[in-house]
Design an enzyme around this catalytic site. Structure first.
Site, PDB file in Angstrom:
ATOM      1  N   ASN A   1       0.869  -1.181   0.000  1.00  0.00           N
ATOM      2  CA  ASN A   1       0.000   0.000   0.000  1.00  0.00           C
ATOM      3  C   ASN A   1       0.904   1.229   0.000  1.00  0.00           C
ATOM      4  OD1 ASN A   1      -1.836   2.014   0.359  1.00  0.00           O
ATOM      5  ND2 ASN A   1      -2.281   1.542   2.515  1.00  0.00           N
TER       6      ASN A   1
ATOM      7  N   LYS B   1       0.033   4.238  -0.423  1.00  0.00           N
ATOM      8  CA  LYS B   1      -0.670   5.445   0.032  1.00  0.00           C
ATOM      9  C   LYS B   1      -0.459   6.575  -0.997  1.00  0.00           C
ATOM     10  CE  LYS B   1       0.260   3.874   4.668  1.00  0.00           C
ATOM     11  NZ  LYS B   1      -0.069   4.072   6.055  1.00  0.00           N
TER      12      LYS B   1
ATOM     13  N   HIS C   1      -9.693   1.189   4.456  1.00  0.00           N
ATOM     14  CA  HIS C   1      -8.451   1.438   5.201  1.00  0.00           C
ATOM     15  C   HIS C   1      -8.751   2.419   6.342  1.00  0.00           C
ATOM     16  CE1 HIS C   1      -4.389   2.806   6.110  1.00  0.00           C
ATOM     17  NE2 HIS C   1      -3.957   1.706   5.521  1.00  0.00           N
TER      18      HIS C   1
ATOM     19  N   GLU D   1      -7.214   4.902   7.380  1.00  0.00           N
ATOM     20  CA  GLU D   1      -7.034   6.321   7.026  1.00  0.00           C
ATOM     21  C   GLU D   1      -8.282   6.854   6.324  1.00  0.00           C
ATOM     22  OE1 GLU D   1      -3.279   5.950   4.990  1.00  0.00           O
ATOM     23  OE2 GLU D   1      -2.301   5.519   6.901  1.00  0.00           O
TER      24      GLU D   1
ATOM     25  N   GLU E   1      -5.667  -4.796  10.373  1.00  0.00           N
ATOM     26  CA  GLU E   1      -4.714  -3.701  10.535  1.00  0.00           C
ATOM     27  C   GLU E   1      -5.064  -2.914  11.797  1.00  0.00           C
ATOM     28  OE1 GLU E   1      -2.506  -2.605   6.800  1.00  0.00           O
ATOM     29  OE2 GLU E   1      -4.266  -1.335   6.845  1.00  0.00           O
TER      30      GLU E   1
ATOM     31  N   GLY F   1       1.856   2.710  10.460  1.00  0.00           N
ATOM     32  CA  GLY F   1       2.760   3.839  10.259  1.00  0.00           C
ATOM     33  C   GLY F   1       3.455   4.310  11.520  1.00  0.00           C
TER      34      GLY F   1
ATOM     35  N   SER G   1       3.116  -1.682  10.356  1.00  0.00           N
ATOM     36  CA  SER G   1       4.554  -1.620  10.662  1.00  0.00           C
ATOM     37  C   SER G   1       5.295  -2.924  10.363  1.00  0.00           C
ATOM     38  CB  SER G   1       4.777  -1.197  12.128  1.00  0.00           C
ATOM     39  OG  SER G   1       4.310   0.126  12.320  1.00  0.00           O
TER      40      SER G   1
HETATM   41  C1  PEP Z   1      -0.986   0.490   5.794  1.00  0.00           C
HETATM   42  O1  PEP Z   1      -1.076   1.682   5.607  1.00  0.00           O
HETATM   43  O2  PEP Z   1      -1.843  -0.280   5.351  1.00  0.00           O
HETATM   44  C2  PEP Z   1       0.153  -0.006   6.565  1.00  0.00           C
HETATM   45  C3  PEP Z   1       0.154  -1.243   6.940  1.00  0.00           C
HETATM   46  O3  PEP Z   1       1.150   0.896   6.816  1.00  0.00           O
HETATM   47  P1  PEP Z   1       2.565   0.609   7.535  1.00  0.00           P
HETATM   48  O4  PEP Z   1       3.103  -0.677   7.004  1.00  0.00           O
HETATM   49  O5  PEP Z   1       3.396   1.784   7.161  1.00  0.00           O
HETATM   50  O6  PEP Z   1       2.287   0.527   9.001  1.00  0.00           O
END
Ligand code: PEP
Length: 235
Positions: free
Chosen positions: A9, A11, A88, A90, A154, A160, A198
């Site tokens: 992803n 983003k 997601h 976000e 998630e 993040g 992460s």
């Molecule tokens: C995401 O945005 O779906 C995600 C998993 O981000 P990160 O790996 O940066 O935590």
């Protein structure tokens, strides 16, 4: 050993097409899907042999029309997407997407023959994370979707932040998600579940091989070409 699905992803990154193509070249695309910003999708698909691509969102209206700023699932399909990330955190947080909208988007993606990767997960402030997860599942997953979608667990506190969910807790959540999905219908038990939050080259294997996930959803680390290659070699 089963092959994990690895979804990148990106983003709203990177800034330029040249960089996007360069990062995408880290993948062999055998079990990898790149979900890039809309503007790069066509070019990645056109220039990289075997590329598998996905959107990061789509609108729920199926036909063309007066929906300024939106992109339909059919449009994603037409540029070569086989997947789309939906719900997601976000999007839930910044764009206030609710369960009902997410459900409609899943329906639209399936109608366009795109596999939705549906994100669910509690945030740190939620003491009873299970309740949040249940609401997300019952609010947006219809019985007719079972066997046609992928779930991505998630936890919001892990996205993040560089603070991944401990594999033990992630595994508990995975089992809980499966049992919750099975209350919607028997096929819910066999939906693939990815872990996201992460993930890096050191911890990827913990989710895919210890905590029993069917793959991983990688944000930040998927933009670092060498790090992403390491993830692919391990997970
Ligand atoms: C995401 O945005 O779906 C995600 C998993 O981000 P990160 O790996 O940066 O935590």
């Amino acid at each position: 050993m089963k092959k994990s699905l690895i979804v990148a992803n990106w983003k709203m990154n990177p800034q330029e097409l040249k960089e996007a193509k360069n990062i995408a070249l880290a993948s062999d695309f055998k079990n990898v899907v790149i979900c890039s910003p809309f503007v790069f999708l066509r070019e990645i698909k056109k220039t990289i042999k075997n590329a598998k691509i996905g959107g990061q969102n789509c609108f729920y209206e199926k036909l063309v029309g007066p929906f300024t700023g939106e992109v339909s699932a059919k449009m994603l399909k037409d540029v070569g997407c086989d997947y789309v990330i939906l719900g997601h955190s976000e999007r839930r947080e910044i764009f206030k997407e609710n369960h009902e909208e997410i459900k409609k988007k899943i329906k639209a993606a399936l109608a366009a023959k795109i596999t939705p990767i549906v994100c669910i997960g509690e945030d740190e402030g939620t003491k009873n994370g299970g309740e949040t997860i249940k609401k997300q599942i019952f609010g947006s997953i219809d019985k007719s979707f079972l066997s046609k979608i992928i779930i991505a667990y998630e936890p919001v506190f892990a996205i993040g932040t560089g603070k991944p969910c401990l594999p033990d807790l992630a595994e508990k959540r995975r089992v809980f998600i499966k049992s919750t999905l099975s209350k919607i219908g028997k096929k819910g038990e066999s939906l693939p579940i990815l872990y996201g939050g992460s993930v890096n080259s050191k911890n990827a294997i913990k989710y895919t091989q210890e905590a029993g996930f069917d793959g991983i959803l990688v944000g930040g680390a998927s933009l670092k070409k060498e790090e992403f290659k390491k993830i692919l070699s391990k997970a």
